[in-house]
Design a protein around this motif. Structure first.
Motif, PDB file in Angstrom:
ATOM      1  N   ALA A 141       0.831  -1.209   0.000  1.00 39.50           N
ATOM      2  CA  ALA A 141       0.000   0.000   0.000  1.00 39.50           C
ATOM      3  C   ALA A 141       0.862   1.255   0.000  1.00 39.50           C
ATOM      4  N   THR A 142       1.986   1.203   0.709  1.00 37.31           N
ATOM      5  CA  THR A 142       2.914   2.331   0.683  1.00 37.31           C
ATOM      6  C   THR A 142       3.466   2.521  -0.722  1.00 37.31           C
ATOM      7  N   ALA A 143       3.785   1.399  -1.360  1.00 34.33           N
ATOM      8  CA  ALA A 143       4.299   1.472  -2.736  1.00 34.33           C
ATOM      9  C   ALA A 143       3.282   2.130  -3.666  1.00 34.33           C
ATOM     10  N   VAL A 144       2.019   1.773  -3.496  1.00 38.11           N
ATOM     11  CA  VAL A 144       0.973   2.364  -4.332  1.00 38.11           C
ATOM     12  C   VAL A 144       0.881   3.871  -4.096  1.00 38.11           C
ATOM     13  N   ALA A 145       0.980   4.283  -2.840  1.00 39.13           N
ATOM     14  CA  ALA A 145       0.902   5.721  -2.534  1.00 39.13           C
ATOM     15  C   ALA A 145       2.055   6.474  -3.195  1.00 39.13           C
ATOM     16  N   VAL A 146       3.247   5.905  -3.147  1.00 36.69           N
ATOM     17  CA  VAL A 146       4.406   6.554  -3.773  1.00 36.69           C
ATOM     18  C   VAL A 146       4.211   6.631  -5.283  1.00 36.69           C
ATOM     19  N   LEU A 147       3.735   5.554  -5.872  1.00 37.94           N
ATOM     20  CA  LEU A 147       3.505   5.554  -7.321  1.00 37.94           C
ATOM     21  C   LEU A 147       2.436   6.578  -7.709  1.00 37.94           C
ATOM     22  N   ASP A 148       1.361   6.647  -6.903  1.00 37.77           N
ATOM     23  CA  ASP A 148       0.299   7.614  -7.190  1.00 37.77           C
ATOM     24  C   ASP A 148       0.815   9.045  -7.057  1.00 37.77           C
ATOM     25  N   ALA A 149       1.607   9.299  -6.005  1.00 40.66           N
ATOM     26  CA  ALA A 149       2.169  10.644  -5.816  1.00 40.66           C
ATOM     27  C   ALA A 149       3.077  11.011  -6.984  1.00 40.66           C
ATOM     28  N   CYS A 150       3.841  10.029  -7.426  1.00 42.54           N
ATOM     29  CA  CYS A 150       4.749  10.254  -8.556  1.00 42.54           C
ATOM     30  C   CYS A 150       3.951  10.552  -9.830  1.00 42.54           C
ATOM     31  N   ARG A 151       2.932   9.764 -10.081  1.00 44.63           N
ATOM     32  CA  ARG A 151       2.115   9.925 -11.287  1.00 44.63           C
ATOM     33  C   ARG A 151       1.386  11.251 -11.298  1.00 44.63           C
ATOM     34  N   ASP A 152       0.862  11.646 -10.122  1.00 49.25           N
ATOM     35  CA  ASP A 152       0.029  12.850 -10.056  1.00 49.25           C
ATOM     36  C   ASP A 152       0.821  14.115  -9.731  1.00 49.25           C
ATOM     37  N   GLY A 153       2.114  13.972  -9.577  1.00 43.77           N
ATOM     38  CA  GLY A 153       2.927  15.154  -9.305  1.00 43.77           C
ATOM     39  C   GLY A 153       2.690  15.749  -7.929  1.00 43.77           C
ATOM     40  N   VAL A 154       2.392  14.904  -6.941  1.00 48.93           N
ATOM     41  CA  VAL A 154       2.211  15.382  -5.566  1.00 48.93           C
ATOM     42  C   VAL A 154       3.602  15.507  -4.942  1.00 48.93           C
ATOM     43  N   THR A 155       4.077  16.691  -4.825  1.00 46.84           N
ATOM     44  CA  THR A 155       5.464  16.888  -4.386  1.00 46.84           C
ATOM     45  C   THR A 155       5.602  17.125  -2.886  1.00 46.84           C
ATOM     46  N   ASN A 156       4.481  17.305  -2.185  1.00 54.19           N
ATOM     47  CA  ASN A 156       4.558  17.561  -0.736  1.00 54.19           C
ATOM     48  C   ASN A 156       4.250  16.314   0.080  1.00 54.19           C
ATOM     49  N   PHE A 157       4.452  15.141  -0.529  1.00 59.60           N
ATOM     50  CA  PHE A 157       4.230  13.870   0.166  1.00 59.60           C
ATOM     51  C   PHE A 157       5.540  13.108   0.206  1.00 59.60           C
ATOM     52  N   SER A 158       5.845  12.527   1.384  1.00 59.62           N
ATOM     53  CA  SER A 158       7.034  11.687   1.518  1.00 59.62           C
ATOM     54  C   SER A 158       6.773  10.650   2.603  1.00 59.62           C
ATOM     55  N   ILE A 159       7.675   9.687   2.709  1.00 60.06           N
ATOM     56  CA  ILE A 159       7.516   8.625   3.714  1.00 60.06           C
ATOM     57  C   ILE A 159       8.790   8.517   4.545  1.00 60.06           C
TER      58      ILE A 159
END
Length: 367
Positions: A141-159
């Motif tokens: 699920a963490t991997a999916v969140a990172v991929l989604d952030a990458c795809r959608d250009g969400v730059t203020n998200f990190s883990i």
């Protein structure tokens, strides 16, 4: 008592009668630990079968340095910490995330990585850091969140990457040679992802019985019967009594996601030290989502409370009632270590279900 459970308990007793010596099995998973207590299975165990808990509670095995790093992140200007509930009360060297929240830090409990990512989307002027703990069950699920952030250009998200892998910890435990075990009750939900065959190297290298089991009382007893039968016959095999859910090969989609986003690295476990290839780091192409890199934070060393024996508990070296703090200074309201904090922690389970049976000087189920 359920008729099926009665019959399985009787079968376990029959297999135990064939044992030549007392055996000790380890339930690796914290969910197994809680289910065993909740359903009173410990009271059904024959005298010749003991159970100890293993390093399968995600909160309990998270090294203190990662807790400290999360606390340091929470003190950063404009940062929102998103975390699963149990993590906020785990004590670090300078308190807990809960304490930081009381001091004004923005620490929020989320139910999923999707919620953490949505939090970032709704707050583009803030930096949202998700505390990524857990095993192969939560890492996809963490991997999916990172991929989604990458795809959608969400730059203020990190883990804060602190995911861990189960099998390397089992290997490290056996390689330490100071913990005597006669078999593993392997975790059902991790096995859904990695597949039953993932444990074959443990069986082969250490001649150690491994049985994959689910979490209902009947399935746990079926797993213990399989382990006792192997011990009585002097065999070491891989068995899967949870085959309705767990396949040999696991969930290929989830494994592909993990492989796309993460790579295995050496990482530090509470009480077990650094274990080769037992953690997950973001691959270089996703490294910009690593909060430690983004905020230039270097985790320090662990300094656990000297009287706390959580490390011995999660490695089967002792039981909670053998800790001087248990039930007196250390309670769910005043935890000294993560095993008393987590809902899947061994100390928490003992406190909830067994503390009234624990007496001074009791040697516990380990003996």
């Amino acid at each position: 008592m359920n008729r099926q459970v009665e019959q399985l308990a009787a079968t376990l007793n029959c297999e135990a009668d064939r044992l030549r010596h007392r055996v000790v099995f380890m339930e690796v998973c914290g969910t197994h630990t809680v289910s065993i207590f909740r359903h009173g299975l410990r009271a059904m165990l024959p005298a010749s079968v003991g159970l100890v808990s293993g390093p399968g509670c995600p909160v309990c095995v998270t090294a203190q340095r990662h807790i400290d790093a999360a606390i340091e992140l929470s003190r950063q200007e404009g940062v929102v910490i998103a975390t699963y509930g149990d993590m906020i009360r785990v004590p670090g060297r300078s308190g807990s995330l809960e304490k930081q929240r009381g001091l004004g830090a923005d620490v929020r409990v989320v139910q999923s990585t999707r919620s953490a990512l949505e939090l970032a989307r709704r707050n583009p002027d803030r930096e949202v850091v998700f505390i990524a703990v857990g095993f192969e069950t939560t890492a996809p699920a963490t991997a999916v969140a990172v991929l989604d952030a990458c795809r959608d250009g969400v730059t203020n998200f990190s883990i804060l990457p602190a995911h861990k892998l189960v099998v390397p910890a089992m290997v490290a435990l056996l390689a330490s040679e100071d913990v005597r075990l006669d078999g593993f009750l392997c975790p059902g939900h991790v096995s859904v992802v990695i597949g039953a065959q993932a444990y074959r190297p443990v069986v082969k290298r250490f001649n150690m019985p491994c049985v994959v089991a689910g979490f209902e009382p009947a399935n746990i007893l079926a797993g213990l019967i399989a382990l006792a039968r192997q011990a009585a016959d002097g065999e070491a095999r891989l068995e899967n009594v949870y085959s309705a859910v767990v396949t040999d090969e696991g969930n290929r989609v989830a494994c592909t996601l993990l492989d796309e986003v993460f790579e295995p690295v050496d990482t530090v476990w509470r009480a077990l030290g650094s274990i080769p290839d037992s953690g997950l780091a973001l691959r270089p192409k996703y490294a910009r989502f690593d909060a430690l890199t983004r905020f230039e934070i270097v985790p320090g060393e662990d300094e656990d409370h000297p009287a706390c024996r959580c490390g011995e508990v999660i490695t089967g070296r002792t039981t909670p009632d053998q800790c001087a703090l248990f039930g007196a200074d250390c309670t769910p309201l005043t935890p000294f270590g993560p095993c008393m904090v987590s809902s899947e922690g061994t100390c928490s389970a003992w406190y909830k279900y067994e503390r009234h049976g624990a007496t001074k000087g009791r040697k516990g189920n380990r003996q």
